[in-house]
Design an enzyme around this catalytic site. Structure first.
Site: not given
Ligand SMILES: *Cc1c(COP(=O)(O)O)cnc(C)c1O
Length: 405
Positions: A264-265, A332, A360
């Site tokens: 998870p990101g 711009c 992000y």
């Molecule tokens: C970007 C990415 C994530 C995380 O995605 P989220 O939408 O931020 O949870 C996980 N695994 C891989 C391989 C990614 O490229």
């Protein structure tokens, strides 16, 4: 109660550190991680924070300190994770389209690796044979995710080895006696529907017998978070239950107890952050009222890039009657943060807080228009700490080489 920062705290921080400023809240990150731990406690689950969402070294250290592992998208992110103190076995490098030399570096560092092409898998086999375990990143041919730009599992996507090339994978495995320790799929970002994860799980289910040395099944990241007040994210507790059932089925069928991995990101860092800008100008134009802020897509590109939605609160004047505004930047080029949005009456000089700015946000920022990148502040136990200083003039020239002309 959910962790958040008050308008008063945000105003104090804006006054102390200036604007624009990204403000992160450590306890919110912890809360999100604990939600995951709680939801998946019945499975043998591991969480690798997708560090590309936000790589500030202090954020990484905080994430390490709460027991979360880390997923990386480049060899530099791997090195950043090492720098932040993560143990090698808690770092995962999920590659895509990278030079084999980066995989060699990752092996030298001793981290976990998911390989995403037959070409690199073959090179890996030739060089390392059975000596280094490796995971394979598959492409399930499933369409999922918030929109096409953040969708990675469909059949035109560049990511992963298409599952229909299984035979070729197996040929390489046999030819080089590869040690395949994991299967990985990341279908995209903002996947609300639990069944998408379970479809991937079912694909894994059928693949398991082909890889006798498997230790983990990696379902990737992409959990959706709420952006609007009334919106819901991925039902993580439900996903936890479904995954537990699935893992039980795997265990009974094969019989082998796999780890299930997630990356998870957004889920970890999106909601922990408020991006604060100040209103430079109010401009009336026909039926539109523009609120022009001291930022732009150079600082927060998501609305222009993905049409993402960020709640915007006028923290200087939160209880005033609402009017309709189009919030724009000072770049711009068209850089609309929000069109025709109801916001409490805005005056020049007011501070606007953009929600969900952690993932992000700063990370995709640039110096476009020769503007300074914003400061970054991390609030830990109510106390704000500067964790990224605002650019200064020298930063703009730092990498430029002036030749004599
Ligand atoms: C970007 C990415 C994530 C995380 O995605 P989220 O939408 O931020 O949870 C996980 N695994 C891989 C391989 C990614 O490229």
């Amino acid at each position: 109660m959910s962790q958040s920062l008050s308008n008063e705290q945000l105003i104090d921080i804006a006054n102390e550190f200036g604007t624009p400023v990204y403000v992160y809240h450590a306890e919110k990150i912890t809360e999100q991680f604990q939600k995951l731990q709680e939801a998946f406690k019945a499975s043998n689950a591991r969480f690798f924070y997708a560090s590309k969402a936000l790589t500030n070294i202090n954020i990484l250290k905080h994430i390490r300190s709460i027991g979360c592992d880390v997923d990386c998208s480049s060899i530099n992110e791997v090195k950043m994770a090492v720098h932040a103190g993560f143990e090698r076995q808690n770092i995962l490098y999920t590659s895509n389209g990278i030079a084999f030399s980066e995989i060699e570096e990752a092996v030298a560092l001793g981290v976990n690796i998911n390989i995403d092409s037959l070409s690199n898998l073959e090179k890996f086999g030739k060089k390392y044979g059975h000596s280094y375990p490796v995971g394979i990143r598959l492409r399930p041919n499933i369409m999922a995710g918030g929109n096409l730009k953040i969708s990675t599992g469909h059949e035109k996507s560049k990511f992963g080895i298409p599952v229909d090339q299984l035979e070729k994978i197996l040929e390489l495995v046999e030819q080089h006696n590869l040690f395949i320790c994991g299967l990985h799929v990341h279908t995209g970002s903002e996947i609300k529907d639990v069944s998408v994860f379970m479809k991937v799980a079912e694909i894994f289910f059928d693949l398991v017998p082909h890889f006798p040395e498997l230790a983990y099944l990696d379902l990737g990241g992409g959990f959706k978070v709420p952006y609007k007040e009334e919106e819901e994210g991925t039902n993580v507790p439900l996903l936890g239950e479904e995954v537990a059932k699935f893992m039980q089925k795997v265990k009974e069928t094969y019989p082998h107890d796999f780890e299930v991995w997630f990356e998870p990101g957004k889920f970890i860092v999106s909601e922990c952050c408020y991006f604060i800008t100040q209103v430079n100008v109010i401009k009336q134009s026909g039926s539109t009222t523009f609120a022009g802020v001291n930022s732009g897509f150079n600082h927060l590109i998501r609305p222009m890039f993905y049409e993402s939605y960020h709640r915007i609160i006028n923290i200087s004047n939160p209880d005033a009657p609402k009017h309709t505004y189009t919030v724009t930047g000072n770049i711009c080029e068209t850089d609309t943060f929000a069109a025709d949005r109801q916001i409490a009456e805005i005056h020049e000089g007011d501070l606007l807080a953009f929600y969900n700015a952690g993932a992000y946000g700063y990370e995709m920022g640039s110096n476009y228009n020769s503007r300074f990148k914003p400061a970054q502040v991390l609030v830990i136990k109510e106390k704000p700490h500067l964790i990224g200083r605002r650019d200064v003039w020298e930063d703009l020239l730092r990498n430029q080489v002036e030749i004599s002309l």
